[in-house]
Design an enzyme around this catalytic site. Structure first.
Site, short mmCIF file in Angstrom:
data_model
loop_
_atom_site.label_atom_id
_atom_site.label_comp_id
_atom_site.label_asym_id
_atom_site.label_seq_id
_atom_site.Cartn_x
_atom_site.Cartn_y
_atom_site.Cartn_z
N SER A 87 -4.22 -34.47 49.05
CA SER A 87 -3.75 -33.45 49.98
C SER A 87 -3.50 -34.11 51.32
CB SER A 87 -4.80 -32.35 50.15
OG SER A 87 -4.49 -31.50 51.24
N LYS B 62 -10.91 -35.01 49.41
CA LYS B 62 -9.61 -35.66 49.30
C LYS B 62 -9.59 -36.99 50.08
CE LYS B 62 -7.54 -32.80 46.55
NZ LYS B 62 -7.18 -33.21 45.17
#
Length: 245
Positions: free
Chosen positions: A140, A167
């Protein structure tokens, strides 16, 4: 015929990435933790005339499921050309650093980080049999530590104690994995599909699933001169396509 395994592929970006790879002539295994949903997804693609597809029962948070999936896939093909680690969870919309429970944080990391690591380690032997293996970790833009510390960034206020750190950790693992495989034909990259309208974010994103999946597939199709150990993000870096870590 090239083969691909996509985790979390029974819906949204993973499903669309499967569709796009199938149209390019790949044989695609749809990783899904729910056997019924995986079969439904495969049936839908076959109904579209994309017949080189089958479901693979795979829960990335369950070691026994990963082991069983590896054994099952090994009986179907001796080579895996592409692994797309797409399965991921959000962990809720509000994740304050001081009050988000460790249970939530561990749950998110189990899927978004540890699941990726265990799946990659389980299937690496099949990937090594490919002449041009590709590993794509779906990350992301919110995993960028550099941008999270920049008050001018458009998503600066979108903080969270579980999803964003997971992430960032996935990005770090991508770098370590790419380094370990640097002198091989492997290409290992992290791809931000962009802020996409899916059930993951209650369809709040402006991007389309087709465009998001195309970004993921692009990294899966990199040629021998293509980059490795990169964080691709058209959203974070529209001019270069390469996000700061």
């Amino acid at each position: 015929m090239k083969t691909a395994l996509i985790t979390g592929a029974n819906k949204s970006i993973g499903f669309e990435a499967a569709r796009q790879l199938l149209r390019l002539g790949y044989y695609v295994y749809l990783g899904s933790r729910d056997a019924h949903k995986g079969q439904q997804a495969a049936d839908q693609l076959r109904a579209e005339g994309l017949t080189q597809v089958e479901p693979l029962l795979l829960d990335v948070t369950d070691s026994a499921s990963i082991t069983a999936a590896r054994a099952a896939l090994g009986q179907k093909t001796p080579v895996l050309d592409v692994l797309i680690n797409n399965a991921g969870i959000l962990g809720g919309m509000s994740q304050p650093a001081l009050t988000t429970s460790l249970t939530t944080i561990r749950e998110v990391f189990d899927t978004n980080v540890f699941g990726v690591i265990e799946v990659t380690q389980a299937f690496i032997d099949l990937l090594r049999e490919s002449v041009a293996p590709r590993i794509v970790n779906v990350t992301s833009g919110l995993g960028s530590l550099t941008l999270h510390n920049d008050p001018s960034w458009k998503y600066y206020a979108v903080k969270g104690a579980a999803y964003q750190p997971s992430k960032a950790a996935l990005n770090a693992y991508t770098i370590m994995l790419a380094y370990e495989l640097r002198d091989t034909p492997f290409k290992v990259n992290a791809v931000d599909p962009g802020y996409t309208a899916t059930d993951f974010n209650h369809y709040s994103g402006p991007g389309t699933v087709a465009d998001a999946a195309a970004r993921v597939v692009k990294a899966a199709l990199l040629g021998p001169d293509g980059p490795t150990s990169q964080f691709f993000s058209d959203d974070n870096a529209p001019e270069t396509g390469i996000s700061p870590w």
